[in-house]
Scaffold this active site. Sequence first.
Site, PDB file in Angstrom:
ATOM      1  N   ASP A  31     -38.801  13.982  -7.349  1.00  0.00           N
ATOM      2  CA  ASP A  31     -38.621  13.233  -8.602  1.00  0.00           C
ATOM      3  C   ASP A  31     -37.463  13.878  -9.369  1.00  0.00           C
ATOM      4  OD1 ASP A  31     -40.978  11.318 -10.237  1.00  0.00           O
ATOM      5  OD2 ASP A  31     -39.150  11.944 -11.284  1.00  0.00           O
ATOM      6  N   ASN A 118     -29.631   2.397  -9.076  1.00  0.00           N
ATOM      7  CA  ASN A 118     -30.702   3.366  -8.786  1.00  0.00           C
ATOM      8  C   ASN A 118     -31.677   2.804  -7.747  1.00  0.00           C
ATOM      9  OD1 ASN A 118     -32.137   5.951  -9.657  1.00  0.00           O
ATOM     10  ND2 ASN A 118     -33.762   4.444  -9.947  1.00  0.00           N
ATOM     11  N   THR A 144     -43.171  -5.816  -6.442  1.00  0.00           N
ATOM     12  CA  THR A 144     -43.975  -6.408  -7.506  1.00  0.00           C
ATOM     13  C   THR A 144     -44.210  -7.889  -7.231  1.00  0.00           C
ATOM     14  OG1 THR A 144     -43.756  -7.247  -9.779  1.00  0.00           O
ATOM     15  CG2 THR A 144     -41.785  -6.342  -8.814  1.00  0.00           C
ATOM     16  N   SER A 180     -36.057 -10.724 -14.387  1.00  0.00           N
ATOM     17  CA  SER A 180     -35.290  -9.688 -15.107  1.00  0.00           C
ATOM     18  C   SER A 180     -34.436  -8.989 -14.057  1.00  0.00           C
ATOM     19  CB  SER A 180     -36.220  -8.656 -15.764  1.00  0.00           C
ATOM     20  OG  SER A 180     -36.789  -7.821 -14.769  1.00  0.00           O
ATOM     21  N   TYR A 182     -34.508  -5.925 -13.421  1.00  0.00           N
ATOM     22  CA  TYR A 182     -35.450  -5.046 -12.708  1.00  0.00           C
ATOM     23  C   TYR A 182     -36.113  -5.810 -11.555  1.00  0.00           C
ATOM     24  CZ  TYR A 182     -40.179  -3.475 -11.698  1.00  0.00           C
ATOM     25  OH  TYR A 182     -41.334  -3.157 -11.038  1.00  0.00           O
ATOM     26  N   HIS A 183     -36.634  -7.018 -11.870  1.00  0.00           N
ATOM     27  CA  HIS A 183     -37.335  -7.771 -10.824  1.00  0.00           C
ATOM     28  C   HIS A 183     -36.368  -8.205  -9.711  1.00  0.00           C
ATOM     29  CE1 HIS A 183     -40.393  -8.117 -14.073  1.00  0.00           C
ATOM     30  NE2 HIS A 183     -41.215  -8.024 -13.060  1.00  0.00           N
ATOM     31  N   LYS A 186     -35.933  -5.558  -7.206  1.00  0.00           N
ATOM     32  CA  LYS A 186     -37.067  -5.504  -6.263  1.00  0.00           C
ATOM     33  C   LYS A 186     -36.912  -6.569  -5.173  1.00  0.00           C
ATOM     34  CE  LYS A 186     -39.746  -2.362  -8.203  1.00  0.00           C
ATOM     35  NZ  LYS A 186     -40.079  -1.108  -7.531  1.00  0.00           N
ATOM     36  N   VAL A 212     -50.333  -2.785 -13.673  1.00  0.00           N
ATOM     37  CA  VAL A 212     -51.425  -1.821 -13.511  1.00  0.00           C
ATOM     38  C   VAL A 212     -51.875  -1.390 -14.906  1.00  0.00           C
ATOM     39  CG1 VAL A 212     -52.082   0.385 -12.476  1.00  0.00           C
ATOM     40  CG2 VAL A 212     -50.259  -0.981 -11.430  1.00  0.00           C
ATOM     41  N   ASN A 240     -52.222  -1.730 -21.269  1.00  0.00           N
ATOM     42  CA  ASN A 240     -52.097  -0.361 -21.790  1.00  0.00           C
ATOM     43  C   ASN A 240     -51.640  -0.390 -23.251  1.00  0.00           C
ATOM     44  OD1 ASN A 240     -52.839   0.372 -19.258  1.00  0.00           O
ATOM     45  ND2 ASN A 240     -50.896   1.283 -18.652  1.00  0.00           N
ATOM     46  N   ARG A 241     -50.687  -1.283 -23.541  1.00  0.00           N
ATOM     47  CA  ARG A 241     -50.188  -1.374 -24.924  1.00  0.00           C
ATOM     48  C   ARG A 241     -51.286  -1.905 -25.857  1.00  0.00           C
ATOM     49  NH1 ARG A 241     -47.624  -5.708 -26.885  1.00  0.00           N
ATOM     50  NH2 ARG A 241     -46.964  -6.342 -24.813  1.00  0.00           N
ATOM     51  N   THR A 253     -50.338  -7.137 -30.090  1.00  0.00           N
ATOM     52  CA  THR A 253     -49.112  -7.946 -30.148  1.00  0.00           C
ATOM     53  C   THR A 253     -48.925  -8.738 -28.853  1.00  0.00           C
ATOM     54  OG1 THR A 253     -47.947  -5.922 -29.515  1.00  0.00           O
ATOM     55  CG2 THR A 253     -47.833  -6.545 -31.827  1.00  0.00           C
ATOM     56  N   TYR A 255     -46.751 -11.445 -26.911  1.00  0.00           N
ATOM     57  CA  TYR A 255     -45.414 -12.041 -26.941  1.00  0.00           C
ATOM     58  C   TYR A 255     -45.529 -13.490 -26.475  1.00  0.00           C
ATOM     59  CZ  TYR A 255     -44.030  -7.044 -26.715  1.00  0.00           C
ATOM     60  OH  TYR A 255     -43.893  -5.703 -26.932  1.00  0.00           O
ATOM     61  N   GLU A 329     -39.607 -16.691 -19.786  1.00  0.00           N
ATOM     62  CA  GLU A 329     -40.629 -16.807 -18.739  1.00  0.00           C
ATOM     63  C   GLU A 329     -41.474 -18.039 -19.002  1.00  0.00           C
ATOM     64  OE1 GLU A 329     -43.301 -13.405 -18.922  1.00  0.00           O
ATOM     65  OE2 GLU A 329     -43.837 -13.807 -20.993  1.00  0.00           O
TER      66      GLU A 329
HETATM   67  N1  LIG Z   1     -46.928   0.412 -13.279  1.00  0.00           N
HETATM   68  C1  LIG Z   1     -47.020  -0.871 -12.925  1.00  0.00           C
HETATM   69  O1  LIG Z   1     -47.686  -1.669 -13.577  1.00  0.00           O
HETATM   70  C2  LIG Z   1     -46.301  -1.350 -11.684  1.00  0.00           C
HETATM   71  C3  LIG Z   1     -46.595  -2.632 -11.190  1.00  0.00           C
HETATM   72  C4  LIG Z   1     -45.924  -3.082 -10.052  1.00  0.00           C
HETATM   73  C5  LIG Z   1     -44.989  -2.270  -9.435  1.00  0.00           C
HETATM   74  N2  LIG Z   1     -44.714  -1.039  -9.946  1.00  0.00           N
HETATM   75  C6  LIG Z   1     -43.720  -0.217  -9.248  1.00  0.00           C
HETATM   76  O2  LIG Z   1     -44.332   0.983  -8.826  1.00  0.00           O
HETATM   77  C7  LIG Z   1     -43.406   2.069  -8.861  1.00  0.00           C
HETATM   78  C8  LIG Z   1     -43.972   3.196  -9.699  1.00  0.00           C
HETATM   79  O3  LIG Z   1     -44.235   2.701 -10.991  1.00  0.00           O
HETATM   80  P1  LIG Z   1     -44.738   3.635 -12.152  1.00  0.00           P
HETATM   81  O4  LIG Z   1     -45.451   2.767 -13.117  1.00  0.00           O
HETATM   82  O5  LIG Z   1     -45.420   4.819 -11.573  1.00  0.00           O
HETATM   83  O6  LIG Z   1     -43.331   4.059 -12.789  1.00  0.00           O
HETATM   84  P2  LIG Z   1     -42.858   5.479 -13.371  1.00  0.00           P
HETATM   85  O7  LIG Z   1     -41.565   5.228 -14.065  1.00  0.00           O
HETATM   86  O8  LIG Z   1     -43.959   6.097 -14.153  1.00  0.00           O
HETATM   87  O9  LIG Z   1     -42.626   6.316 -12.043  1.00  0.00           O
HETATM   88  C9  LIG Z   1     -41.441   6.271 -11.302  1.00  0.00           C
HETATM   89  C10 LIG Z   1     -41.039   7.709 -10.999  1.00  0.00           C
HETATM   90  O10 LIG Z   1     -39.847   7.680 -10.205  1.00  0.00           O
HETATM   91  C11 LIG Z   1     -38.936   8.620 -10.717  1.00  0.00           C
HETATM   92  N3  LIG Z   1     -37.582   8.188 -10.372  1.00  0.00           N
HETATM   93  C12 LIG Z   1     -36.919   7.070 -10.762  1.00  0.00           C
HETATM   94  N4  LIG Z   1     -35.689   7.036 -10.221  1.00  0.00           N
HETATM   95  C13 LIG Z   1     -35.579   8.152  -9.455  1.00  0.00           C
HETATM   96  C14 LIG Z   1     -34.557   8.692  -8.640  1.00  0.00           C
HETATM   97  N5  LIG Z   1     -33.379   8.081  -8.498  1.00  0.00           N
HETATM   98  N6  LIG Z   1     -34.778   9.868  -8.006  1.00  0.00           N
HETATM   99  C15 LIG Z   1     -35.971  10.515  -8.131  1.00  0.00           C
HETATM  100  N7  LIG Z   1     -36.980  10.053  -8.898  1.00  0.00           N
HETATM  101  C16 LIG Z   1     -36.782   8.886  -9.543  1.00  0.00           C
HETATM  102  C17 LIG Z   1     -39.177   8.653 -12.218  1.00  0.00           C
HETATM  103  O11 LIG Z   1     -38.732   9.841 -12.829  1.00  0.00           O
HETATM  104  C18 LIG Z   1     -40.700   8.485 -12.276  1.00  0.00           C
HETATM  105  O12 LIG Z   1     -41.356   9.717 -12.297  1.00  0.00           O
HETATM  106  C19 LIG Z   1     -42.113   1.510  -9.434  1.00  0.00           C
HETATM  107  O13 LIG Z   1     -41.234   1.206  -8.384  1.00  0.00           O
HETATM  108  C20 LIG Z   1     -42.566   0.237 -10.123  1.00  0.00           C
HETATM  109  O14 LIG Z   1     -41.549  -0.711 -10.153  1.00  0.00           O
HETATM  110  C21 LIG Z   1     -45.365  -0.553 -11.041  1.00  0.00           C
END
Ligand SMILES: NC(=O)c1ccc[n+]([C@@H]2O[C@H](COP(=O)([O-])OP(=O)(O)OC[C@H]3O[C@@H](n4cnc5c(N)ncnc54)[C@H](O)[C@@H]3O)[C@@H](O)[C@H]2O)c1
Length: 388
Positions: A31, A118, A144, A180, A182-183, A186, A212, A240-241, A253, A255, A329
């Site tokens: 990480d 990234n 996702t 988005s 982000y999406h 993915k 989650v 969570n929020r 809140t 949206y 959306e």
């Molecule tokens: N949390 C959700 O609700 C959810 C739902 C669907 C998919 N996801 C996917 O699951 C994965 C994990 O989600 P999360 O909620 O744990 O997110 P998070 O941001 O808490 O965890 C991601 C981790 O990856 C690390 N990271 C990011 N870029 C990096 C890089 N270039 N090198 C090394 N480390 C890096 C971050 O520092 C972080 O610790 C993500 O890909 C997210 O898109 C999450």
Amino acid sequence: MRVLILGIDGYLGWALALRLVRRGHEVVGIDNLYTRKAVAEVGSDSALPILSMQDRIKAVEEAFGARIEFIEGDATNYYLIRKAMDKHRPDAVVHFAEQRSAPYSMIDIEHAKHTVINNLTSTLNVIYAIKELKRDVHVLKMGTLGEYGYPAFRIPEDAFIDAVIQGIRDKIVVPRWAGSWYHWSKVFDSYMLLYANKLWGLTITDFHQGPVYGTRTTDIVSEELFTRFDVDDVWGTVINRFCAEAVINHPLTIYGSGLQKKGFTSLEDTITALAALIENPPEPGEFRTVHHYREIKTLNEMAELIRRVAKQILGYEPEIMHLPNPRVEPEEDLLYEPEKRVLPKLGIYRLTRVMEDEVVMMLKDLKPHADRVKRIEALFRPRVKWRD
Ligand SMILES: NC(=O)c1ccc[n+]([C@@H]2O[C@H](COP(=O)([O-])OP(=O)(O)OC[C@H]3O[C@@H](n4cnc5c(N)ncnc54)[C@H](O)[C@@H]3O)[C@@H](O)[C@H]2O)c1
């Protein structure tokens, strides 16, 4: 098994690491601590206190007598990923190391670029490290359900569907429409993985899951083992929020209309599913798509549920406040029930806890940290808009 977790410091990465060590697996994690910095960048912090990575590792040793190997480094650095795979020879690589906030990706060009570069670079690095080292490694990639958007058909779980293209019956990739940058990152990840599978026979699970929620798994047996828990407008996922808002009696809140439907899953059930997929990999050379969600609810239903539980646990019912939706959306008449077949076949599709019980636990965990939530109260209103 030996498992390499990219993104071990995150919400899911840390919780999965705990589960895997408790199940007797060896865990190595990478990480760059990016989420900690990016959450601070928008003026926020995890609502639950989390230890530094070094202290987390000590806490695991004390709690479970197991050692997690941690490498601080960036998954966009190919040589780092390749070296770690060569040295540790994992059976599975779980790829979470991505920028995971849709609003963050929509802030401006710099944030959009960061997200795409990234996320795609880290995925490409995993693909090439396996190809060049000629290793038989199962890649479990966290995608996702948001990759598909809301098509007017039941989303099949297979990566391919039968279609008639220019008069010829053939198989095409399930169409996707993300909401988005982000999406979209993915979506591109999924296509790159599928291509690597066709070209070089990589063994892949492309795991699609909805939001989650939850503060705990059965492995988080003390506050020292807490995983991060984000609740602000940029990093917080919706349930969570809402729970954080409830503990300080802030209006919940919503949206937009609140009729948006999502497939929600608790942290506990998410981690159980991930561990099962690691322990039951696909056939060598197989590309396996897996959908995962436990309960489909509208945001209005969720807010009502949290109000009910707040009355029981906190003694009051927070208001519900509808704000203009900053996202673009669909909000109404949604046909939404993505197909799910793989996980039920592994026999782990039971709900561990109903949503109501999970929310009870969340409010109880958050209550002692209400002062931390209070500090970021101003960040519950959305600041990032998809259109001006
Ligand atoms: N949390 C959700 O609700 C959810 C739902 C669907 C998919 N996801 C996917 O699951 C994965 C994990 O989600 P999360 O909620 O744990 O997110 P998070 O941001 O808490 O965890 C991601 C981790 O990856 C690390 N990271 C990011 N870029 C990096 C890089 N270039 N090198 C090394 N480390 C890096 C971050 O520092 C972080 O610790 C993500 O890909 C997210 O898109 C999450």
